[in-house]
Enzyme design. Structure first.
Site, PDB file in Angstrom:
ATOM      1  N   HIS A  19       9.324  -7.438 -42.037  1.00  0.00           N
ATOM      2  CA  HIS A  19       8.740  -7.867 -40.742  1.00  0.00           C
ATOM      3  C   HIS A  19       9.370  -7.034 -39.622  1.00  0.00           C
ATOM      4  O   HIS A  19      10.483  -7.321 -39.176  1.00  0.00           O
ATOM      5  CB  HIS A  19       9.014  -9.358 -40.521  1.00  0.00           C
ATOM      6  CG  HIS A  19       8.341  -9.927 -39.311  1.00  0.00           C
ATOM      7  ND1 HIS A  19       7.553 -11.060 -39.356  1.00  0.00           N
ATOM      8  CD2 HIS A  19       8.321  -9.532 -38.020  1.00  0.00           C
ATOM      9  CE1 HIS A  19       7.089 -11.325 -38.143  1.00  0.00           C
ATOM     10  NE2 HIS A  19       7.544 -10.413 -37.304  1.00  0.00           N
ATOM     11  N   HIS A  21       8.683  -4.914 -35.813  1.00  0.00           N
ATOM     12  CA  HIS A  21       7.882  -4.465 -34.658  1.00  0.00           C
ATOM     13  C   HIS A  21       8.428  -3.114 -34.226  1.00  0.00           C
ATOM     14  O   HIS A  21       9.564  -3.031 -33.742  1.00  0.00           O
ATOM     15  CB  HIS A  21       7.996  -5.453 -33.494  1.00  0.00           C
ATOM     16  CG  HIS A  21       7.518  -6.822 -33.843  1.00  0.00           C
ATOM     17  ND1 HIS A  21       6.205  -7.216 -33.685  1.00  0.00           N
ATOM     18  CD2 HIS A  21       8.165  -7.890 -34.371  1.00  0.00           C
ATOM     19  CE1 HIS A  21       6.068  -8.468 -34.098  1.00  0.00           C
ATOM     20  NE2 HIS A  21       7.243  -8.904 -34.523  1.00  0.00           N
ATOM     21  N   LYS A 105      -2.185 -10.408 -40.645  1.00  0.00           N
ATOM     22  CA  LYS A 105      -1.297 -11.304 -39.888  1.00  0.00           C
ATOM     23  C   LYS A 105      -2.112 -12.308 -39.090  1.00  0.00           C
ATOM     24  O   LYS A 105      -3.000 -11.950 -38.315  1.00  0.00           O
ATOM     25  CB  LYS A 105      -0.442 -10.454 -38.939  1.00  0.00           C
ATOM     26  CG  LYS A 105       0.578 -11.223 -38.116  1.00  0.00           C
ATOM     27  CD  LYS A 105       1.815 -11.601 -38.908  1.00  0.00           C
ATOM     28  CE  LYS A 105       2.719 -12.530 -38.117  1.00  0.00           C
ATOM     29  NZ  LYS A 105       3.722 -11.839 -37.339  1.00  0.00           N
ATOM     30  N   HIS A 142       2.389 -16.328 -38.503  1.00  0.00           N
ATOM     31  CA  HIS A 142       3.308 -16.764 -37.439  1.00  0.00           C
ATOM     32  C   HIS A 142       3.075 -18.275 -37.311  1.00  0.00           C
ATOM     33  O   HIS A 142       2.076 -18.706 -36.757  1.00  0.00           O
ATOM     34  CB  HIS A 142       3.020 -16.047 -36.114  1.00  0.00           C
ATOM     35  CG  HIS A 142       3.992 -16.445 -35.045  1.00  0.00           C
ATOM     36  ND1 HIS A 142       5.001 -15.618 -34.593  1.00  0.00           N
ATOM     37  CD2 HIS A 142       4.156 -17.612 -34.370  1.00  0.00           C
ATOM     38  CE1 HIS A 142       5.724 -16.254 -33.684  1.00  0.00           C
ATOM     39  NE2 HIS A 142       5.232 -17.466 -33.533  1.00  0.00           N
ATOM     40  N   HIS A 180       9.456 -15.266 -40.473  1.00  0.00           N
ATOM     41  CA  HIS A 180      10.614 -15.754 -39.720  1.00  0.00           C
ATOM     42  C   HIS A 180      10.746 -17.283 -39.754  1.00  0.00           C
ATOM     43  O   HIS A 180      10.645 -17.963 -38.737  1.00  0.00           O
ATOM     44  CB  HIS A 180      10.638 -15.230 -38.282  1.00  0.00           C
ATOM     45  CG  HIS A 180       9.294 -15.109 -37.611  1.00  0.00           C
ATOM     46  ND1 HIS A 180       8.412 -16.150 -37.539  1.00  0.00           N
ATOM     47  CD2 HIS A 180       8.710 -14.077 -36.989  1.00  0.00           C
ATOM     48  CE1 HIS A 180       7.330 -15.742 -36.902  1.00  0.00           C
ATOM     49  NE2 HIS A 180       7.476 -14.489 -36.555  1.00  0.00           N
ATOM     50  N   ASP A 253      12.317  -9.148 -38.144  1.00  0.00           N
ATOM     51  CA  ASP A 253      11.589  -9.437 -36.901  1.00  0.00           C
ATOM     52  C   ASP A 253      12.216  -8.688 -35.729  1.00  0.00           C
ATOM     53  O   ASP A 253      12.251  -9.183 -34.603  1.00  0.00           O
ATOM     54  CB  ASP A 253      11.533 -10.944 -36.617  1.00  0.00           C
ATOM     55  CG  ASP A 253      10.533 -11.287 -35.505  1.00  0.00           C
ATOM     56  OD1 ASP A 253       9.638 -10.472 -35.242  1.00  0.00           O
ATOM     57  OD2 ASP A 253      10.679 -12.367 -34.902  1.00  0.00           O
TER      58      ASP A 253
HETATM   59  C1  NCD Z   1       7.740 -10.687 -31.328  1.00  0.00           C
HETATM   60  C2  NCD Z   1       7.387  -9.497 -30.425  1.00  0.00           C
HETATM   61  O1  NCD Z   1       8.056  -9.299 -29.412  1.00  0.00           O
HETATM   62  O2  NCD Z   1       6.448  -8.756 -30.764  1.00  0.00           O
HETATM   63  N1  NCD Z   1       8.609 -11.577 -30.602  1.00  0.00           N
HETATM   64  C3  NCD Z   1       9.458 -12.499 -31.125  1.00  0.00           C
HETATM   65  O3  NCD Z   1      10.033 -13.253 -30.369  1.00  0.00           O
HETATM   66  N2  NCD Z   1       9.678 -12.580 -32.427  1.00  0.00           N
HETATM   67  C4  NCD Z   1       6.512 -11.352 -31.817  1.00  0.00           C
HETATM   68  C5  NCD Z   1       6.770 -12.331 -32.953  1.00  0.00           C
HETATM   69  O4  NCD Z   1       7.034 -11.931 -34.077  1.00  0.00           O
HETATM   70  O5  NCD Z   1       6.720 -13.539 -32.691  1.00  0.00           O
HETATM   71 ZN    ZN Z   2       7.643 -10.706 -35.293  1.00  0.00          ZN
END
Ligand code: NCD
Ligand code: ZN
Length: 353
Positions: A19, A21, A105, A142, A180, A253
């Site tokens: 996971h 970003h 997702k 999510h 998460h 995450d």
């Molecule tokens: C994530 C993001 O900033 O893209 N933020 C987070 O708090 N985890 C999005 C997500 O996975 O919820």
């Molecule tokens: Zn995330």
């Protein structure tokens, strides 16, 4: 390793981050080296602006990620697509069969950062879920209720009860990853529906509880969604991660935002966990006497869930105090590193092929 002797290093197969970003543009270039230094593969989240909803967009994003890799890096981005009320089952299947993405997702609309194009009503994606169930394509969830009347600390539990359990019971062959996981109830649910259901667990949810956000003052860089919960939940997550059970695997995450967007009167959710992820996971497993199960959680369970072979390369972790730089320059500003600047008891060596 559980016999009371102290282990000073451990070599495991190189892990995957299930996971991630990575963002785009200058931020992508700034943060990717941190993920690529520790992980062989990463499941890339599709919540860009605009979101990655088509085969074409995912292919182009994957190409940008490959182009941003450090020269010596073999990091492999595994893509996901972003479901909306208008997702087309044929497009979702095409991307999966062609190997463009490995999962889809589900963001409940408005649940988190860049989730406003998400799904407003699960009924709207029934044809997509039917198709995914049929072709064996995992749904990544999510899991938070978007009802504004629900307390922020209860949103995961409410989502599981009102949305996820009915979904699992309706689509009994659908593979699902609860992303998460943050509560004791969620890890129990995952166990009850394993092996077709799995969960990722972040390093920060293993290390902080909700009090940490307010300890001595407000800590915006520990704010993420789902928000950290009470201590007993953190302890349940630690038992799950360190258990070796195949349904639990690493997903950092890592969610970088510019410092100014977090230190703000309305700060963004997301912890930039990439640069200290493996150091943190190793510390947790060490503290809980479970270093012998670190490799399962980091490098084997997730790959098995997704039907992929584990990585051939290895990486060495050493009990050697070290520090990671507190910030990373990222385009028009900088990102603040989770546990950056702190002394960490475990350090990460280079991956060996
Ligand atoms: C994530 C993001 O900033 O893209 N933020 C987070 O708090 N985890 C999005 C997500 O996975 O919820
Ligand atoms: Zn995330």
């Amino acid at each position: 390793m559980n016999s009371g002797t102290t282990v000073d290093s451990i070599t495991i197969r190189q892990p995957d981050d299930w996971h991630v970003h990575l963002r785009d543009g200058a931020m992508l270039a700034a943060v990717l080296p941190f993920t690529a230094a520790q992980f062989a593969r990463g499941l890339i989240m599709p919540n860009l602006v605009p979101p990655v909803t088509t085969v074409e967009a995912a292919t182009a994003y994957r190409r940008r990620i490959l182009g941003a890799r450090p020269l010596d890096s073999g990091f492999e981005p595994l893509m996901s697509c972003y479901l909306t009320d208008h997702s087309d089952p044929d497009e979702i299947e095409t991307g999966y069969q062609e190997g463009v993405w490995i999962g889809a997702k589900l963001y409940p609309a408005g649940a988190t950062t860049n989730a406003h194009h998400g799904v407003t009503d699960i009924g709207a994606i029934t044809p997509v879920l039917d198709r995914m169930e049929r072709i064996g394509m995992p749904l990544l969830v999510h899991g938070e209720s978007t009802d504004p009347a629900v307390d922020v600390f209860d949103r995961e539990a409410v989502f599981m009860e009102t949305t996820l359990v009915p979904l699992l019971n309706r689509f009994q062959g659908l593979k699902v990853v609860i992303e998460h996981a943050t509560t004791e109830e969620t890890v129990d649910l995952v166990r009850a529906y394993a092996p077709r259901v799995g969960a990722t667990i972040t390093p920060h949810h293993l290390m902080i509880n909700r009090t940490s956000l307010f300890q001595g003052g407000l800590h915006p860089h520990l704010y993420c969604l789902p928000i950290a919960k009470r201590e007993h939940h953190r302890l349940a997550l630690r038992r799950a991660a360190t258990s070796g059970e195949g349904c639990f695997f690493a997903g950092t995450d890592t969610a970088p935002h510019l410092k100014g967007a977090k230190e703000s009167s309305c700060g963004c959710a997301g912890v930039f966990a990439a640069a200290t992820a493996l150091q943190s996971y190793a510390q947790v497993f060490d503290e809980d006497g479970a270093l012998d199960r670190l490799e399962a959680f980091m490098s084997l369970n997730g790959a098995a869930f997704y039907g992929l072979a584990p990585n051939g390369a290895t990486i060495r972790l050493e009990r050697r105090p070290g520090r990671v730089h507190p910030t990373v320059a990222g385009g028009e500003g900088e990102g603040v590193v989770f546990r950056g600047g702190e002394e960490l008891p475990w350090a990460v060596g280079r991956a060996q092929s």
